[in-house]
Design a protein around this motif. Sequence first.
Motif, PDB file in Angstrom:
ATOM      1  N   ARG A 149    -109.789  61.467  17.097  1.00  0.00           N
ATOM      2  CA  ARG A 149    -108.880  61.440  15.947  1.00  0.00           C
ATOM      3  C   ARG A 149    -109.589  61.944  14.694  1.00  0.00           C
ATOM      4  O   ARG A 149    -108.972  62.589  13.849  1.00  0.00           O
ATOM      5  N   ARG A 205    -109.416  65.667  14.994  1.00  0.00           N
ATOM      6  CA  ARG A 205    -108.078  66.223  14.791  1.00  0.00           C
ATOM      7  C   ARG A 205    -107.667  66.263  13.321  1.00  0.00           C
ATOM      8  O   ARG A 205    -106.766  67.014  12.967  1.00  0.00           O
ATOM      9  N   CYS A 206    -108.315  65.428  12.500  1.00  0.00           N
ATOM     10  CA  CYS A 206    -107.968  65.424  11.076  1.00  0.00           C
ATOM     11  C   CYS A 206    -108.099  66.811  10.465  1.00  0.00           C
ATOM     12  O   CYS A 206    -107.438  67.134   9.484  1.00  0.00           O
ATOM     13  N   MET A 246    -101.576  72.478  14.431  1.00  0.00           N
ATOM     14  CA  MET A 246    -101.234  73.459  15.449  1.00  0.00           C
ATOM     15  C   MET A 246     -99.748  73.778  15.405  1.00  0.00           C
ATOM     16  O   MET A 246     -98.912  72.901  15.214  1.00  0.00           O
ATOM     17  N   LEU A 287     -90.621  70.414  17.846  1.00  0.00           N
ATOM     18  CA  LEU A 287     -90.169  69.485  16.806  1.00  0.00           C
ATOM     19  C   LEU A 287     -89.652  68.232  17.492  1.00  0.00           C
ATOM     20  O   LEU A 287     -89.275  68.259  18.664  1.00  0.00           O
ATOM     21  N   PHE A 288     -89.644  67.106  16.777  1.00  0.00           N
ATOM     22  CA  PHE A 288     -89.123  65.873  17.338  1.00  0.00           C
ATOM     23  C   PHE A 288     -87.604  65.884  17.184  1.00  0.00           C
ATOM     24  O   PHE A 288     -87.093  65.878  16.057  1.00  0.00           O
ATOM     25  N   MET A 295     -85.554  63.339  14.882  1.00  0.00           N
ATOM     26  CA  MET A 295     -85.872  63.163  13.467  1.00  0.00           C
ATOM     27  C   MET A 295     -85.334  64.342  12.666  1.00  0.00           C
ATOM     28  O   MET A 295     -85.331  65.475  13.150  1.00  0.00           O
ATOM     29  N   GLU A 318     -93.499  62.518   8.797  1.00  0.00           N
ATOM     30  CA  GLU A 318     -93.926  61.501   9.763  1.00  0.00           C
ATOM     31  C   GLU A 318     -95.453  61.350   9.821  1.00  0.00           C
ATOM     32  O   GLU A 318     -95.971  60.238   9.777  1.00  0.00           O
ATOM     33  N   ALA A 319     -96.145  62.477   9.917  1.00  0.00           N
ATOM     34  CA  ALA A 319     -97.604  62.377  10.051  1.00  0.00           C
ATOM     35  C   ALA A 319     -98.265  61.837   8.781  1.00  0.00           C
ATOM     36  O   ALA A 319     -99.052  60.887   8.854  1.00  0.00           O
ATOM     37  N   ALA A 335     -97.583  58.182   8.631  1.00  0.00           N
ATOM     38  CA  ALA A 335     -98.319  57.414   9.648  1.00  0.00           C
ATOM     39  C   ALA A 335     -99.770  57.247   9.238  1.00  0.00           C
ATOM     40  O   ALA A 335    -100.442  56.319   9.672  1.00  0.00           O
ATOM     41  N   HIS A 336    -100.255  58.178   8.403  1.00  0.00           N
ATOM     42  CA  HIS A 336    -101.647  58.094   7.980  1.00  0.00           C
ATOM     43  C   HIS A 336    -101.784  57.510   6.580  1.00  0.00           C
ATOM     44  O   HIS A 336    -102.780  57.720   5.899  1.00  0.00           O
ATOM     45  N   ARG A 392     -94.619  71.336   9.059  1.00  0.00           N
ATOM     46  CA  ARG A 392     -95.078  70.064   9.608  1.00  0.00           C
ATOM     47  C   ARG A 392     -96.593  70.077   9.826  1.00  0.00           C
ATOM     48  O   ARG A 392     -97.293  69.115   9.513  1.00  0.00           O
ATOM     49  N   ALA A 393     -97.083  71.202  10.367  1.00  0.00           N
ATOM     50  CA  ALA A 393     -98.518  71.289  10.635  1.00  0.00           C
ATOM     51  C   ALA A 393     -99.313  71.297   9.333  1.00  0.00           C
ATOM     52  O   ALA A 393    -100.429  70.794   9.274  1.00  0.00           O
ATOM     53  N   MET A 422    -100.397  67.751   6.851  1.00  0.00           N
ATOM     54  CA  MET A 422    -101.614  66.950   6.912  1.00  0.00           C
ATOM     55  C   MET A 422    -102.781  67.656   6.232  1.00  0.00           C
ATOM     56  O   MET A 422    -103.922  67.201   6.304  1.00  0.00           O
TER      57      MET A 422
END
Lengths: 221, 265, 230
Positions: free
Chosen positions: B97, B100-101, B105, B112-113, B116, B124-125, B128-129, B172-173, B176
């Motif tokens: 993890r 991955r920070c 990708m 896509l989810f 949502m 979301e990401a 979550a973080h 989305r990518a 983060m």
Amino acid sequence: MNWLSYLPSLAQGALVTAEITFVSIVIGGLLSFAAGIARVEGGRIPAFVALCYTEIFRGTSLLVQLFWLYYALPLIGLSFDPVTTGIIGLSLHAGGYGAEIVRGALLAVPQQQLEAARALNFSRRHTLFHIVLPQSLVEMMPAFGNLAIDTLKLSSLVSLISIADLTFRAQSIRNLTLDSTTVYTLTLIGYFLMALVLAAIMRLIERLVRRGAAFPKAAHA
Amino acid sequence: MAMQSPAAVAEAAAPIIRFDGVTKRFGALTVLDDFSFAVAPGEKVTLIGPSGSGKSTVLRILMTLEPFQEGTLTLGGHGYHQPGGAGAFRASEKHLRAIRCNVGMVFQSFNLFPHMSVLRNITEAPRAHGVPRAEAEGRALDLLGLVGLADKKDHFPAQLSGGQQQRVAIARALAMRPRVLLFDEPTSALDPQLVGEVLGVIRSLAHEHDLTMLLVTHEMRFAREVSDRVCFFNKGRIVEQGDPERMFRSPEHPETRAFLQSVLA
Amino acid sequence: MMYGLAWDTSTPLAFATSILPILLIGLTVTVKAALAGFAIAIVMGLVFALLRRSRIRAVSWTTAFVVEFLRDTPLLVQLFFLYYVLPDYGVVMPAFLTGVLALGLQYSAYTSEVYRGGIDAIPRGQWEAATALNLSRLTVYRDIVIPQVVPRIVPAMGNYAVAMFKETPVLSVITILEMLGLANMIGEQTYQYLLPLTMVGLIFLLLTLICSAAIHQLERRLPKAGVPLK
């Protein structure tokens, strides 16, 4: 018109059937998720325990399980009234089958979704609760609908451990009156109507889940 | 790449991505064979080559989606290796993890989810973080503006065209704020008329000088235009690499020449 | 004492070994009932599935209703219905036959859905191609439908056979002495219920696991090539 005179007693029995079915579906549902998630995500030991649970309760007859619980529970010092015993048996049975539903739906979530979750660096827990479960919940609902109907039908077996449910009442009336045709026809219709109501409720829940998960059915805009 | 700060130039000496002798096998098939490769911070690298040559595997290993059997991978200072041919990840989940920070990708099939909304997919990401909701949403709206989809924030993936979905996936990518962004054939699943809008977004990202980009694509003209370096892959090895102008104008290796002739014909 | 076999209640182990032969006699009844019931379910299920495809609305709707009714009502009550109601109309048959009939009818509702799913999975284009080739209805079913449907439905049918096997203990309520019935009788005579019931449970578990594994193997061996449905 003597069939009308059977109705109050049958209705009382139907109420007992409805109560037992409802409670068993709720507890069985919780067990389904606990055991199903444990099998997929639980790590080695919880997964094994869940596997044993599902195989035992899916691999033997509910009727054998009910009798067994009826005689076995008092021996280990747990003396329940028959209704509780019946609910325990039905719930464990439904949970065993439901766990397979949950497991199948969790495993059916496309691999790419898991990869996307990993690429966004979600924890396993976050992936399970926010990505996998919401998507698989929708897939589980039709199977849970069938499981609910099965639980209703199987609840008739609790009459054999002396619970005064719909089937039990029917037996009592028929033994008194010997009017088999009327009594059993009414009983079958009673179960059929309850099944229709239950199916409608399950479809309603399915629709709520679908809306909650917000899957628009619309094609590409 | 003209206006690099002195710090960036100094850091460029230390690569942000480094493969050291990485070997990856799928059963009996060796996909990457003793593969060594480095990318400098801010560099835009395109991997080209026939399908099955291992270029996507490079990205999937970087994203920790695939384990590998031998060698070491270093990503943003985090080392990660698999001694002794074990098939599974040896690094702990916590370590993975941390790796991955640094990376984001973009997938060929968007991924896509579906349950949502567009906005939620992007927030979301960060949420979550631990990024506060308001901040995550502000960031998401900026990114949606960047990819030209600010008006679609409440839509669901199934309501969007493939090109729009891929643009959301790019946003989305980016949410983060990764230092490295991987594109795995981002336009291969799209209808031809939708390819342009996605390439446009990627092109604008290529101007961000501190974002490292690794791109697998079949769009040769685009590769030539945005890359600092093009690598030609064949059978798990880099056959030839270099400046895109030179690679496309006068490839040296016969395999490169044959490949470029077949795709540019 | 039962079937000329005496039991020995001195120790649990002696008790278990002495009643095992009795339970195994019950198992033969269980297996016979499940097999006979399954035979009925396979035939009646197909009949229901074909009737449901009838072009006559009244026939297809009635069939759909009957199937739904059979599926939504408990086996136990259906069993009581057949057992007590049929004799009132002069239809007298052995309890075993009544039990098998009830099992078969209930499960024919399930198997008809399996048949239906299998038939529906055949792409419309194949029916149209068959029409274009001017094949008779019989030929279409024999050469096009059945070869494609059967491999697809065998696993589901096998699972219903196992499910049915597990439901046979219900037949004990109409005096059929299968395993559970015998275990209960032993319990009544020895006041020891738990051991016989546990043994019945274990026998069921063992056989179900074996059958499920066998179905799984069968599923893997069934031809997948040439069955490109959906």
